[in-house]
Design an enzyme around this catalytic site. Sequence first.
Site, PDB file in Angstrom:
ATOM      1  N   ASN A   1      -7.730   9.178   5.596  1.00  0.00           N
ATOM      2  CA  ASN A   1      -6.280   9.122   5.389  1.00  0.00           C
ATOM      3  C   ASN A   1      -5.937  10.185   4.341  1.00  0.00           C
ATOM      4  O   ASN A   1      -6.165   9.973   3.161  1.00  0.00           O
ATOM      5  CB  ASN A   1      -5.899   7.711   4.908  1.00  0.00           C
ATOM      6  CG  ASN A   1      -4.428   7.597   4.559  1.00  0.00           C
ATOM      7  OD1 ASN A   1      -3.639   8.499   4.842  1.00  0.00           O
ATOM      8  ND2 ASN A   1      -4.056   6.479   3.952  1.00  0.00           N
ATOM      9  N   TRP A   2      -5.415  11.302   4.815  1.00  0.00           N
ATOM     10  CA  TRP A   2      -5.173  12.435   3.905  1.00  0.00           C
ATOM     11  C   TRP A   2      -3.928  12.237   3.052  1.00  0.00           C
ATOM     12  O   TRP A   2      -3.662  13.041   2.156  1.00  0.00           O
ATOM     13  CB  TRP A   2      -5.075  13.743   4.698  1.00  0.00           C
ATOM     14  CG  TRP A   2      -6.358  14.157   5.374  1.00  0.00           C
ATOM     15  CD1 TRP A   2      -7.603  13.618   5.182  1.00  0.00           C
ATOM     16  CD2 TRP A   2      -6.529  15.207   6.340  1.00  0.00           C
ATOM     17  NE1 TRP A   2      -8.530  14.263   5.972  1.00  0.00           N
ATOM     18  CE2 TRP A   2      -7.890  15.249   6.690  1.00  0.00           C
ATOM     19  CE3 TRP A   2      -5.660  16.106   6.942  1.00  0.00           C
ATOM     20  CZ2 TRP A   2      -8.409  16.160   7.615  1.00  0.00           C
ATOM     21  CZ3 TRP A   2      -6.163  17.011   7.867  1.00  0.00           C
ATOM     22  CH2 TRP A   2      -7.526  17.037   8.196  1.00  0.00           C
ATOM     23  N   LYS A   3      -3.121  11.223   3.382  1.00  0.00           N
ATOM     24  CA  LYS A   3      -1.871  10.960   2.653  1.00  0.00           C
ATOM     25  C   LYS A   3      -1.041  12.249   2.552  1.00  0.00           C
ATOM     26  O   LYS A   3      -1.059  13.062   3.481  1.00  0.00           O
ATOM     27  CB  LYS A   3      -2.175  10.336   1.288  1.00  0.00           C
ATOM     28  CG  LYS A   3      -3.093   9.100   1.423  1.00  0.00           C
ATOM     29  CD  LYS A   3      -3.200   8.280   0.187  1.00  0.00           C
ATOM     30  CE  LYS A   3      -4.145   7.113   0.434  1.00  0.00           C
ATOM     31  NZ  LYS A   3      -4.247   6.222  -0.709  1.00  0.00           N
TER      32      LYS A   3
ATOM     33  N   HIS B   1       0.400   0.506   5.733  1.00  0.00           N
ATOM     34  CA  HIS B   1      -0.376   0.850   4.536  1.00  0.00           C
ATOM     35  C   HIS B   1       0.363   0.299   3.317  1.00  0.00           C
ATOM     36  O   HIS B   1       1.597   0.294   3.284  1.00  0.00           O
ATOM     37  CB  HIS B   1      -0.536   2.373   4.446  1.00  0.00           C
ATOM     38  CG  HIS B   1      -1.505   2.785   3.389  1.00  0.00           C
ATOM     39  ND1 HIS B   1      -1.183   2.765   2.049  1.00  0.00           N
ATOM     40  CD2 HIS B   1      -2.800   3.176   3.459  1.00  0.00           C
ATOM     41  CE1 HIS B   1      -2.242   3.151   1.349  1.00  0.00           C
ATOM     42  NE2 HIS B   1      -3.241   3.399   2.179  1.00  0.00           N
TER      43      HIS B   1
ATOM     44  N   GLU C   1       0.985   1.508   0.561  1.00  0.00           N
ATOM     45  CA  GLU C   1       1.931   2.450  -0.057  1.00  0.00           C
ATOM     46  C   GLU C   1       3.255   2.451   0.696  1.00  0.00           C
ATOM     47  O   GLU C   1       4.313   2.659   0.102  1.00  0.00           O
ATOM     48  CB  GLU C   1       1.297   3.858  -0.124  1.00  0.00           C
ATOM     49  CG  GLU C   1       0.227   3.905  -1.214  1.00  0.00           C
ATOM     50  CD  GLU C   1      -0.889   4.913  -1.020  1.00  0.00           C
ATOM     51  OE1 GLU C   1      -0.776   5.802  -0.154  1.00  0.00           O
ATOM     52  OE2 GLU C   1      -1.904   4.802  -1.738  1.00  0.00           O
TER      53      GLU C   1
ATOM     54  N   GLU D   1      -7.520  -3.528   2.923  1.00  0.00           N
ATOM     55  CA  GLU D   1      -7.438  -2.661   1.747  1.00  0.00           C
ATOM     56  C   GLU D   1      -6.834  -3.441   0.579  1.00  0.00           C
ATOM     57  O   GLU D   1      -5.593  -3.548   0.480  1.00  0.00           O
ATOM     58  CB  GLU D   1      -6.550  -1.445   2.045  1.00  0.00           C
ATOM     59  CG  GLU D   1      -7.086  -0.548   3.130  1.00  0.00           C
ATOM     60  CD  GLU D   1      -6.582   0.889   2.971  1.00  0.00           C
ATOM     61  OE1 GLU D   1      -7.424   1.775   2.854  1.00  0.00           O
ATOM     62  OE2 GLU D   1      -5.371   1.095   2.936  1.00  0.00           O
TER      63      GLU D   1
ATOM     64  N   GLY E   1      -7.431   3.981  -4.713  1.00  0.00           N
ATOM     65  CA  GLY E   1      -7.297   5.087  -5.658  1.00  0.00           C
ATOM     66  C   GLY E   1      -7.663   4.758  -7.098  1.00  0.00           C
ATOM     67  O   GLY E   1      -7.369   5.515  -8.009  1.00  0.00           O
TER      68      GLY E   1
ATOM     69  N   SER F   1     -11.096   2.984  -2.500  1.00  0.00           N
ATOM     70  CA  SER F   1     -12.125   3.616  -3.336  1.00  0.00           C
ATOM     71  C   SER F   1     -13.495   3.722  -2.663  1.00  0.00           C
ATOM     72  O   SER F   1     -14.530   3.635  -3.327  1.00  0.00           O
ATOM     73  CB  SER F   1     -12.245   2.901  -4.684  1.00  0.00           C
ATOM     74  OG  SER F   1     -11.059   3.067  -5.432  1.00  0.00           O
TER      75      SER F   1
END
Length: 241
Positions: free
Chosen positions: A8-10, A90, A92, A158, A164, A202
């Site tokens: 997941n490159w965000k 997600h 976020e 997650e 992160g 992570s």
Amino acid sequence: MKQLIVGNWKMNLNRGDIKELVKAIVLHENADVVVCPAFPYLDYAKHRIGTEEIKIGAQDCHEEASGAFTGDVSAQMLVDVGCSYVIVGHSERRQQHQESNYQVLQKAQAALAHSLVPIICIGESDEDNRAGKTEEVLAQQIADSIPRGSFELVVAYEPIWAIGTGRTPTTQDIKRVHKFIRAELAKKSPLSKSIPILYGGSVNDKNAASILSLENVNGVLVGGASLKAESFNQIIQAAVS
Ligand code: PGA
């Protein structure tokens, strides 16, 4: 089933970075690999990869097929530019864009309607984790954001506090939670045994092997460590059959 390793490159990487990174990805017989670039780079990444073995996923989609939704992208458009997967729900997105379980469900249904495989994210907050409410929160998220029926979909566990941060649950906790998720999925789908359950939060080149060897862990969803070929490749090589 092969393990699923998803990057997941965000909101990271430009054309130059993507060109270098995809060229350096080393596949492994035990792993299916998916990368999820930001929207403007989906088509570019697809063409740079140039092999059907690495699949492309998007990081979100809108629940409607088309219309007056400024700034949004539909599942149909994602298929049109060559995506096979889409991440929905997600944390976020849930936190920064106030996405509800119901909205995540609708996005997952939109993906399925266009033969895109949704990677549906669930996970508890630090506060809920400390209060011993992990299972309760996950059960609700599964009940309300995962479509009921025989669909090809992926679930990613997650824990929000692990994303992160460099903190991960213990392997025992991951194993316990994944077993719980598998049992909850049985209430939703006759195919529950074959739904891949990914761990995310992570994951790196050091911990990937121990996480991927756990029962009911069918792959990983990787953020930061998917941005560099060295670490992403080591995670791919850690996949087990
Ligand atoms: P991380 O992110 O690997 O950087 O913790 C994972 C994710 O958010 O999918």
